[in-house]
Design an enzyme around this catalytic site. Structure first.
Site, PDB file in Angstrom:
ATOM      1  CG  ASP A  61     -13.992   1.106  -1.686  1.00  0.00           C
ATOM      2  OD1 ASP A  61     -13.596   1.953  -0.883  1.00  0.00           O
ATOM      3  OD2 ASP A  61     -13.213   0.353  -2.328  1.00  0.00           O
ATOM      4  CB  SER A  68      -2.192  -2.693   5.472  1.00  0.00           C
ATOM      5  OG  SER A  68      -2.830  -2.606   4.220  1.00  0.00           O
ATOM      6  CG  ASN A  69      -7.543  -1.565   4.043  1.00  0.00           C
ATOM      7  OD1 ASN A  69      -8.241  -2.324   3.400  1.00  0.00           O
ATOM      8  ND2 ASN A  69      -6.534  -0.902   3.479  1.00  0.00           N
ATOM      9  CG  LEU A  70      -8.119  -4.235   9.789  1.00  0.00           C
ATOM     10  CD1 LEU A  70      -7.877  -5.557  10.500  1.00  0.00           C
ATOM     11  CD2 LEU A  70      -9.607  -4.021   9.563  1.00  0.00           C
ATOM     12  CD  GLN A  71      -2.774   3.135  10.140  1.00  0.00           C
ATOM     13  OE1 GLN A  71      -3.545   3.088   9.196  1.00  0.00           O
ATOM     14  NE2 GLN A  71      -1.776   4.003  10.211  1.00  0.00           N
ATOM     15  CE  LYS A  85     -10.901  -1.064   1.713  1.00  0.00           C
ATOM     16  NZ  LYS A  85     -10.030   0.104   1.476  1.00  0.00           N
ATOM     17  CG  ASN A 130      -7.361   7.222  -7.477  1.00  0.00           C
ATOM     18  OD1 ASN A 130      -7.758   7.727  -8.520  1.00  0.00           O
ATOM     19  ND2 ASN A 130      -8.127   6.404  -6.759  1.00  0.00           N
ATOM     20  CB  CYS A 188      -1.933   6.353   2.392  1.00  0.00           C
ATOM     21  SG  CYS A 188      -2.662   7.990   2.653  1.00  0.00           S
ATOM     22  CB  CYS A 340      11.529  -0.048  -3.562  1.00  0.00           C
ATOM     23  SG  CYS A 340      10.249  -0.192  -4.816  1.00  0.00           S
TER      24      CYS A 340
END
Ligand SMILES: [Zn+2]
Length: 382
Positions: A61, A68-71, A85, A130, A188, A340
């Site tokens: 990686d 926002s990754n921890l969810q 990571k 991806n 995602c 957006c």
């Protein structure tokens, strides 16, 4: 090499399974796996393989841990935010099972390094998010005759298979000969994902790897498993190798790795990215909002739920999904700045409105995320 007493204790629930036993556990220990991606799928894959006693685990990686990754990326903890990571994953794996040899590949996989990276491993597991990396991983595995344990997730749905033409099944290209047009399948980050979903799909991938290692059971070679978490349903499709497949077919036309960004229609960003003439900065958006006499209407094209999470005061909402029905509410001769979340959907909205005859359109580069970074830190990022 026999198992030592500590290993016998640690793996006792495997050892008493007739399908695994001492010989199976030794096979697991003798197996090396390269996990491409230490994210949502990579987390349960690496953790369960480590717990099961896999011999060598490569973790590839290039990214750092984001809040926002921890969810869903449970191999990382809150204290790991902003750390690479691979480093965070290595620590978690060592705490689960110090017997596992962890090899860290803190880099992007590319056409230049993929064959060399994959070559030393027995099995590759695809935990990427991806399309260029997915096709690259597939092609490299077909060329090297390595099983590629595939999984993917989106919102509430996931799928898994084992791509291994050398074991009689199809490859990823046999399933999906062409990548979707860029921007058609949201990531995602754009479309969202239920946090537990990669736990389910990644655990299926880890299961397939262990079965391949011990050589028992019937694998997902030749089958695509589809999972829907909202309906809690599994479905299965039979897959066949496509004799015309450009890489694993009878007369392959791809005999070495290609440019996968180009194959997936992705235009590489220049090193010093020049401004797209259709884009304005968040500073220009602020100028438009502060100076109504300019006559520029700023419009939010995100979905209603997103506006409830974060919004710039005074900016009306017209979701991209409703634009085809509602664009007549807008004045084609007026000037619009569209924003957006990150600046991708606003470019699509711009394209759509231009086709409807709107002339004065700009898309706000970086969207509300850039607004939060550069204009108003009180706007939450999501
Ligand atoms: Zn194929």
């Amino acid at each position: 090499m026999e198992l030592n007493n500590d290993e016998i204790r640690r793996y006792s629930r495997h050892l008493i399974l007739p399908e695994v036993g001492l010989s199976g556990q030794k096979k697991i220990r003798g197996t090396s796996v390269l996990c491409i991606g230490a994210g949502g799928l990579g987390s349960p894959i690496a953790m369960y393989l480590a717990a099961a006693g896999i011999g060598k685990l490569g973790i590839l990686d290039f990214d750092v841990v984001d809040f926002s990754n921890l969810q869903r990326q449970i191999i990382h903890g809150t204290a790991d935010v902003n750390r690479p990571k691979t480093e965070s994953a290595k620590e978690t794996i060592a705490s689960i099972n110090p017997n596992v040899e962890v090899v860290v590949h803190n880099m992007r996989i590319s056409s230049e390094n993929a064959l060399e990276l994959i070559h030393p491993y027995d099995i590759v597991v695809d935990g990427t998010d991806n399309f260029p990396t997915r096709y690259l991983t597939n092609d490299a595995c077909v060329l090297l005759k390595k099983p590629n344990v595939y999984g993917s997730i989106f919102r509430f749905e996931g799928q898994a298979s084992v791509c291994a033409p050398h074991l009689g099944g199809p490859c990823y290209r046999c399933l999906y000969p062409e990548p979707p047009p860029p921007g058609m399948v949201p990531s995602c980050a754009e479309g969202g994902v239920l946090g537990v979903l990669p736990g389910i799909v990644g655990t299926i991938q880890a299961t397939e790897i262990l079965k391949l290692a011990i050589g028992r059971g019937s694998s997902l070679v030749g089958r695509l498993l589809l999972f829907n978490a909202l309906d809690m349903k599994f479905r299965e499709l039979k897959l066949r190798r496509d004799p015309k497949c450009p890489i694993c077919g009878d007369h392959p036309t791809i005999t070495k790795l290609i440019d996968y960004e180009q194959f997936c229609g992705i235009i590489p960003e220049p090193a010093n990215p020049a401004m797209n003439p259709d884009e304005v900065t968040v500073q220009e958006m602020k100028r438009a909002l502060d100076n109504p006499q300019l006559g520029i209407q700023v419009l939010d094209v995100r979905e209603t739920d997103e506006q409830q999470i974060a919004q710039v005061a005074g900016v009306p909402l017209l979701p991209l999904s409703q634009l085809p029905q509602r664009f007549t509410e807008l004045d084609p001769n007026r000037q619009y700045y569209l924003h957006c979340k990150s600046g991708i959907r606003s470019l699509r909205a711009l394209q759509f409105l231009r086709e409807q005859g709107f002339k004065y359109l700009k898309s706000v580069k970086g969207g509300i995320t850039a607004w939060s970074d550069e204009i108003d830190h009180n706007i939450p990022k999501y």
